[in-house]
Design a protein around this motif. Structure first.
Motif, mmCIF file in Angstrom:
data_model
loop_
_atom_site.group_PDB
_atom_site.id
_atom_site.type_symbol
_atom_site.label_atom_id
_atom_site.label_comp_id
_atom_site.label_asym_id
_atom_site.label_seq_id
_atom_site.Cartn_x
_atom_site.Cartn_y
_atom_site.Cartn_z
ATOM 1 N N LYS A 239 40.536 46.268 34.011
ATOM 2 C CA LYS A 239 39.965 45.199 34.817
ATOM 3 C C LYS A 239 40.825 43.947 34.660
ATOM 4 C CE LYS A 239 35.299 47.021 34.063
ATOM 5 N NZ LYS A 239 33.961 46.742 33.485
ATOM 6 N N THR A 241 42.236 40.638 35.147
ATOM 7 C CA THR A 241 41.715 39.425 35.766
ATOM 8 C C THR A 241 42.389 38.211 35.144
ATOM 9 O OG1 THR A 241 39.561 40.477 36.078
ATOM 10 C CG2 THR A 241 39.624 38.084 36.239
ATOM 11 N N ILE A 243 41.685 34.100 34.879
ATOM 12 C CA ILE A 243 40.755 33.007 35.126
ATOM 13 C C ILE A 243 41.570 31.738 35.361
ATOM 14 C CG2 ILE A 243 38.813 31.671 34.223
ATOM 15 C CD1 ILE A 243 38.197 34.613 34.803
ATOM 16 N N ILE A 262 40.253 36.921 45.425
ATOM 17 C CA ILE A 262 39.561 36.360 44.270
ATOM 18 C C ILE A 262 38.176 37.010 44.205
ATOM 19 C CG2 ILE A 262 40.809 34.171 44.389
ATOM 20 C CD1 ILE A 262 38.285 32.898 45.521
ATOM 21 N N SER A 263 37.660 37.144 42.987
ATOM 22 C CA SER A 263 36.399 37.862 42.810
ATOM 23 C C SER A 263 35.233 36.949 42.496
ATOM 24 C CB SER A 263 36.546 38.915 41.704
ATOM 25 O OG SER A 263 37.025 38.325 40.507
ATOM 26 N N SER A 285 37.991 33.574 39.543
ATOM 27 C CA SER A 285 38.472 34.827 38.964
ATOM 28 C C SER A 285 39.421 35.477 39.960
ATOM 29 C CB SER A 285 37.301 35.767 38.666
ATOM 30 O OG SER A 285 36.415 35.183 37.744
ATOM 31 N N ASP A 287 41.982 38.571 41.040
ATOM 32 C CA ASP A 287 42.375 39.959 40.825
ATOM 33 C C ASP A 287 43.833 39.996 40.384
ATOM 34 O OD1 ASP A 287 42.924 42.631 40.849
ATOM 35 O OD2 ASP A 287 42.581 42.930 42.995
ATOM 36 N N ALA A 288 44.078 40.502 39.166
ATOM 37 C CA ALA A 288 45.439 40.492 38.621
ATOM 38 C C ALA A 288 46.027 41.886 38.495
ATOM 39 C CB ALA A 288 45.452 39.798 37.253
ATOM 40 N N THR A 289 45.416 42.883 39.170
ATOM 41 C CA THR A 289 46.020 44.216 39.152
ATOM 42 C C THR A 289 47.368 44.201 39.864
ATOM 43 O OG1 THR A 289 44.736 44.771 41.134
ATOM 44 C CG2 THR A 289 43.809 45.417 39.011
ATOM 45 N N ARG A 313 44.597 34.821 31.074
ATOM 46 C CA ARG A 313 44.511 36.230 31.455
ATOM 47 C C ARG A 313 43.498 36.936 30.565
ATOM 48 N NH1 ARG A 313 47.572 39.962 34.322
ATOM 49 N NH2 ARG A 313 49.064 38.327 34.859
#
Length: 342
Positions: A239, A241, A243, A262-263, A285, A287-289, A313
């Motif tokens: 997951k 993410t 911030i 963004i989530s 938040s 999405d950093a995938t 992170r």
């Protein structure tokens, strides 16, 4: 003969106890433990009470003998006299005879290690300096604080210049200053090329100190590897993410990030960003995938003149990894948990 790169080698190690006088019950303290510790590394052994950590240490020291498997220390059989000569040991609750001073206690333990008075004298000054007890060596040990006694215990374990040091809860019960001093000693030992094998339940300390760790539960090895390797296997590691906290209104942030993934977003506080104005901090938040998405968010925030206040992170902690592993074992005692083959 050239020594191997391995300081500790344990293979298929098992130890059982019999409990009860009439109705005998077999307790599996260790169940097919296999692990290795490389020379020069700081290796942490983690696990809840009853995991088998102390039993493993006692086997390495030769206090107990396994029912099955082998244990070798510095290319010698664990428990052999030649192996014990090259090991320094600090037990969890080392009790010094109350009549000793710091200096006489060091001499007492040095003589137990078959060192001569001259050999001890040549090492004591360096050791008192290393553990920050210089000037206190002539005080009675009974006046020492717990931290001072623990540091004196470290000094006695290092007195005969061992290649391997085994520490059982070296920072237990110490205040932050005492833990910091113990950490400094451990770092210095590593710089000297010593191998340190420590058992601790203070996970934050282990995360700061150790090169690799092993997690045990109910007598079995449940995970082993570097901190990063264990974290990568955590269920939440995928997951990814980031911030991001920014100075600005919710509308500004929404407008700037409308083409990004963004989530979530929330207002967290207001701060005074100049002498005359107040700004809200928005936390989003991201999405950093995909790192490109993170870059896009940052670029668009800056293009909209939105000031970035903080970025962080998400990364599971060793404590979260530990609780995940131990919790799953408690729920399913026979569950197998993947571990690194190190």
């Amino acid at each position: 003969m050239q020594s191997s790169a391995t300081a500790i080698e344990v293979a298929d190690l098992s130890k059982t106890y019999q409990e009860g006088l009439i109705f005998r019950k077999i307790h599996n303290a260790l169940n097919n433990i296999t692990l290795s510790v490389q020379r020069g590394e700081v290796f942490g052994l983690l696990g809840p009470n009853g995991a088998g950590k102390t039993t493993l240490i006692k086997i390495l020291l030769g206090i107990l003998h396994p029912n099955q498997g082998t244990a070798r220390v510095l290319d010698m059989a664990a428990g052999s006299k030649s192996a014990r000569r090259k090991i320094g040991y600090l037990p969890e609750n080392l009790v010094f005879p109350r009549h000793h001073t710091g200096r006489s206690a060091l001499y007492f333990y040095g003589r137990l290690s078959e060192m001569s008075d001259s050999e001890i004298a040549s090492k004591e000054r360096e050791l008192f300096d290393l553990v920050s007890l210089t000037g206190r060596e002539h005080e009675p040990v009974r006046r020492y604080s717990k931290g001072m006694r623990q540091r004196l215990g470290l000094a006695q374990s290092m007195l005969h210049d061992p290649d391997l040091l085994i520490f059982d809860e070296p920072t237990d019960g110490l205040d932050p200053m005492g833990r910091s001093q113990i950490r400094d000693v451990l770092f210095q030992l590593k710089q000297r090329g010593k191998t340190v094998f420590l058992n601790s339940h203070i996970l934050q300390e282990v995360e700061l100190i150790c090169d690799r760790v092993a997690i045990m539960a109910l007598g079995k090895l449940r995970g082993i590897g570097t901190i990063d390797e264990l974290i990568e296997n955590h269920p939440d590691a995928s997951k990814a993410t980031v911030i991001v906290e920014v100075l600005g209104s919710a509308q500004q942030v929404q407008d700037a990030t409308q083409n990004c993934v963004i989530s979530g977003m929330q207002s967290v506080q207001s701060v005074q960003d100049s002498k005359d104005s107040q700004s809200a901090i928005q936390r989003i938040s991201v999405d950093a995938t995909n790192q490109a998405n993170v870059d896009k968010v940052v670029d668009q925030l800056r293009a909209a003149s939105v000031s970035i206040y903080r970025m962080e992170r998400f990364r599971p902690t060793l404590e979260q990894v530990f609780m995940s592993i131990v919790g799953s074992v408690s729920a399913q005692p026979n569950a197998k948990i993947n571990s690194s083959p190190h």
